[in-house]
Scaffold this motif. Structure first.
Motif, PDB file in Angstrom:
ATOM      1  N   TYR A  44       0.846  -1.212   0.000  1.00 44.61           N
ATOM      2  CA  TYR A  44       0.000   0.000   0.000  1.00 44.61           C
ATOM      3  C   TYR A  44       0.874   1.251   0.000  1.00 44.61           C
ATOM      4  O   TYR A  44       0.565   2.234  -0.696  1.00 44.61           O
ATOM      5  CB  TYR A  44      -0.900  -0.008   1.235  1.00 44.61           C
ATOM      6  N   GLU A  45       1.966   1.217   0.754  1.00 43.59           N
ATOM      7  CA  GLU A  45       2.877   2.366   0.817  1.00 43.59           C
ATOM      8  C   GLU A  45       3.486   2.648  -0.550  1.00 43.59           C
ATOM      9  O   GLU A  45       3.554   3.808  -0.985  1.00 43.59           O
ATOM     10  CB  GLU A  45       3.976   2.096   1.847  1.00 43.59           C
ATOM     11  N   ARG A  46       3.934   1.582  -1.223  1.00 45.59           N
ATOM     12  CA  ARG A  46       4.487   1.771  -2.572  1.00 45.59           C
ATOM     13  C   ARG A  46       3.430   2.299  -3.523  1.00 45.59           C
ATOM     14  O   ARG A  46       3.677   3.224  -4.303  1.00 45.59           O
ATOM     15  CB  ARG A  46       5.047   0.450  -3.106  1.00 45.59           C
ATOM     16  N   ARG A  47       2.245   1.702  -3.485  1.00 46.72           N
ATOM     17  CA  ARG A  47       1.174   2.094  -4.402  1.00 46.72           C
ATOM     18  C   ARG A  47       0.811   3.574  -4.201  1.00 46.72           C
ATOM     19  O   ARG A  47       0.702   4.335  -5.160  1.00 46.72           O
ATOM     20  CB  ARG A  47      -0.051   1.207  -4.178  1.00 46.72           C
ATOM     21  N   THR A  48       0.631   3.960  -2.953  1.00 53.35           N
ATOM     22  CA  THR A  48       0.275   5.346  -2.655  1.00 53.35           C
ATOM     23  C   THR A  48       1.359   6.304  -3.126  1.00 53.35           C
ATOM     24  O   THR A  48       1.080   7.364  -3.700  1.00 53.35           O
ATOM     25  CB  THR A  48       0.042   5.514  -1.148  1.00 53.35           C
ATOM     26  N   ALA A 266      10.511  -3.450   5.910  1.00 51.25           N
ATOM     27  CA  ALA A 266       9.505  -2.385   5.866  1.00 51.25           C
ATOM     28  C   ALA A 266      10.131  -1.037   6.219  1.00 51.25           C
ATOM     29  O   ALA A 266       9.846  -0.017   5.584  1.00 51.25           O
ATOM     30  CB  ALA A 266       8.353  -2.703   6.818  1.00 51.25           C
ATOM     31  N   LYS A 267      10.993  -1.024   7.231  1.00 52.60           N
ATOM     32  CA  LYS A 267      11.692   0.211   7.601  1.00 52.60           C
ATOM     33  C   LYS A 267      12.604   0.677   6.468  1.00 52.60           C
ATOM     34  O   LYS A 267      12.679   1.869   6.155  1.00 52.60           O
ATOM     35  CB  LYS A 267      12.503  -0.003   8.877  1.00 52.60           C
ATOM     36  N   PHE A 268      13.288  -0.291   5.852  1.00 53.83           N
ATOM     37  CA  PHE A 268      14.195   0.038   4.759  1.00 53.83           C
ATOM     38  C   PHE A 268      13.427   0.634   3.581  1.00 53.83           C
ATOM     39  O   PHE A 268      13.862   1.602   2.951  1.00 53.83           O
ATOM     40  CB  PHE A 268      14.957  -1.222   4.351  1.00 53.83           C
ATOM     41  N   GLN A 269      12.264   0.056   3.282  1.00 48.16           N
ATOM     42  CA  GLN A 269      11.458   0.596   2.181  1.00 48.16           C
ATOM     43  C   GLN A 269      11.036   2.032   2.454  1.00 48.16           C
ATOM     44  O   GLN A 269      11.091   2.881   1.550  1.00 48.16           O
ATOM     45  CB  GLN A 269      10.214  -0.266   1.948  1.00 48.16           C
ATOM     46  N   SER A 270      10.624   2.324   3.681  1.00 47.72           N
ATOM     47  CA  SER A 270      10.224   3.690   4.028  1.00 47.72           C
ATOM     48  C   SER A 270      11.377   4.666   3.837  1.00 47.72           C
ATOM     49  O   SER A 270      11.186   5.792   3.356  1.00 47.72           O
ATOM     50  CB  SER A 270       9.721   3.742   5.476  1.00 47.72           C
ATOM     51  N   LEU A 273      11.828   5.225   0.005  1.00 53.45           N
ATOM     52  CA  LEU A 273      10.796   6.116  -0.537  1.00 53.45           C
ATOM     53  C   LEU A 273      11.023   7.549  -0.075  1.00 53.45           C
ATOM     54  O   LEU A 273      10.781   8.498  -0.844  1.00 53.45           O
ATOM     55  CB  LEU A 273       9.410   5.631  -0.116  1.00 53.45           C
ATOM     56  N   ALA A 274      11.478   7.733   1.165  1.00 54.95           N
ATOM     57  CA  ALA A 274      11.766   9.087   1.660  1.00 54.95           C
ATOM     58  C   ALA A 274      12.909   9.716   0.879  1.00 54.95           C
ATOM     59  O   ALA A 274      12.886  10.925   0.576  1.00 54.95           O
ATOM     60  CB  ALA A 274      12.100   9.043   3.148  1.00 54.95           C
ATOM     61  N   THR A 275      13.904   8.908   0.532  1.00 61.70           N
ATOM     62  CA  THR A 275      15.035   9.422  -0.255  1.00 61.70           C
ATOM     63  C   THR A 275      14.587   9.806  -1.666  1.00 61.70           C
ATOM     64  O   THR A 275      14.996  10.851  -2.199  1.00 61.70           O
ATOM     65  CB  THR A 275      16.152   8.365  -0.334  1.00 61.70           C
TER      66      THR A 275
END
Length: 347
Positions: A44-48, A266-270, A273-275
């Motif tokens: 969902y985080e990636r999609r959004t 999950a933390k790494f993905q966040s 995406l922040a970068t």
């Protein structure tokens, strides 16, 4: 492949110790459920994230190309808006004659202040010459009035000094906004360009690769955890040589270990995406400066210059109003002082 059910049942009933305990089933299921929840949240985080950039989240092979395109387009839109906003500010600045109006306002304040100081000086001299003639209450009253006026003048002087400091900062910005059209256009053309496509691609390529790897790894973790859960919660298995027993504890531990792995991913993905978001934040806020001669103006300073001009004008109007009130107080004190200074005539 067809399974020999009888063979499986035979294995299932050979040793009741192979049957899973409630604690083992609960622990394995909880770990598996948590993994599914985390993986779904990551999806969902990636999609959004990609949808807000108008990028199809399922076309991961096109992520990098689309991100580069969107970043460049985002910056072009921002630069276009900056030029439009600055042009609008220039039209208003010239229509309001901002430099001329401030010059006239300061001239009025200075002239008024000089007149107040001159009249105050004359009043103090008159008071000093005639103070011996005043009855005590008159002298105290006049002294308090003069102190009030003197203090008010001092406040106006401080406010004028502060206004001049503001003008010193604001004047170069206003002078930029009222440049002739040709000079103004040349200054806008000097705005530094954003990063070229290859530079953006190089910055994002490794991040997109990590994002794809994370996506695939987490799906593998979920599948593996599902297999572990199946083996923990059933006594049926396909290899009669395998004896489960205490191995179920190892399978539960495997599920829990996979859960920790997914939590870290999950933390790494966040973070990834922040970068990536930082690239677009930069694209939405560049350029930040315009240089003309020795002056370097920030875009925000130029766009806020007219608001600062209006604020400074209000400050000068306030000083003028205070000076008028002081002049009225000075006039009233002057009348009283002159009246008290005239010797009484005995008949």
């Amino acid at each position: 492949m067809l399974v020999n059910t009888a063979k499986l049942l035979a294995v299932d009933t050979t040793d009741k110790a192979d049957e899973p305990t409630d604690a083992q089933c609960d622990a394995a299921y909880e770990a598996y459920r948590a993994i599914r929840v985390i993986v779904d949240k990551m999806s969902y985080e990636r999609r959004t994230f990609f949808e807000q950039l108008h990028i199809h989240p399922d076309h991961d092979d096109a992520w990098l190309r689309r991100l580069v395109t969107v970043a460049i387009q985002t910056n072009e839109d921002y630069r276009r808006q900056v030029r439009k906003d600055l042009s609008t500010a220039r039209q208003r600045a010239r229509a309001w004659d901002v430099c001329g109006s401030l010059k006239r306002a300061f001239s009025r304040v200075i002239k008024s202040a000089n007149g107040l100081r001159r009249d105050m000086s004359e009043m103090v001299q008159l008071y000093q010459r005639n103070r011996a003639r005043f009855v005590p209450w008159q002298g105290d009253r006049l002294r308090m009035q003069l102190d009030y006026i003197r203090n008010g003048i001092s406040i106006c002087v401080t406010q004028e000094r502060e206004a001049r400091a503001k003008l010193g900062d604001l004047k170069p910005l206003l002078e930029f906004l009222v440049l002739p059209q040709h000079d103004f256009d040349m200054a806008l053309e000097s705005i530094p360009a954003y990063s070229p496509a290859n530079a953006i691609k190089n910055r994002l390529a490794s991040l997109i690769k990590c994002l794809r790897d994370l996506q695939n790894e987490c799906m593998d973790f979920q599948r593996t955890a599902g297999q572990y859960l199946l083996q923990v919660t059933t006594t049926l298995h396909f290899d009669p040589e395998i004896t489960l027993g205490s191995d179920k504890d190892s399978l539960v531990a495997g599920c829990q270990s996979l859960r920790r792995e997914v939590e870290q991913q999950a933390k790494f993905q966040s973070e990834i995406l922040a970068t990536i978001q930082m690239e677009f934040d930069t694209a939405q806020n560049l350029p930040t400066v315009i240089q003309r001669g020795l002056h370097v103006f920030t875009i925000s300073e130029l766009l806020n210059a007219l608001s600062d001009y209006a604020s400074l004008k209000r400050d000068l109007d306030t000083i003028m109003l205070q000076q008028e009130e002081l002049r009225e107080s000075l006039s009233a004190a002057s009348s009283e002082l002159h009246a008290a200074s005239i010797p009484s005539v005995s008949i």
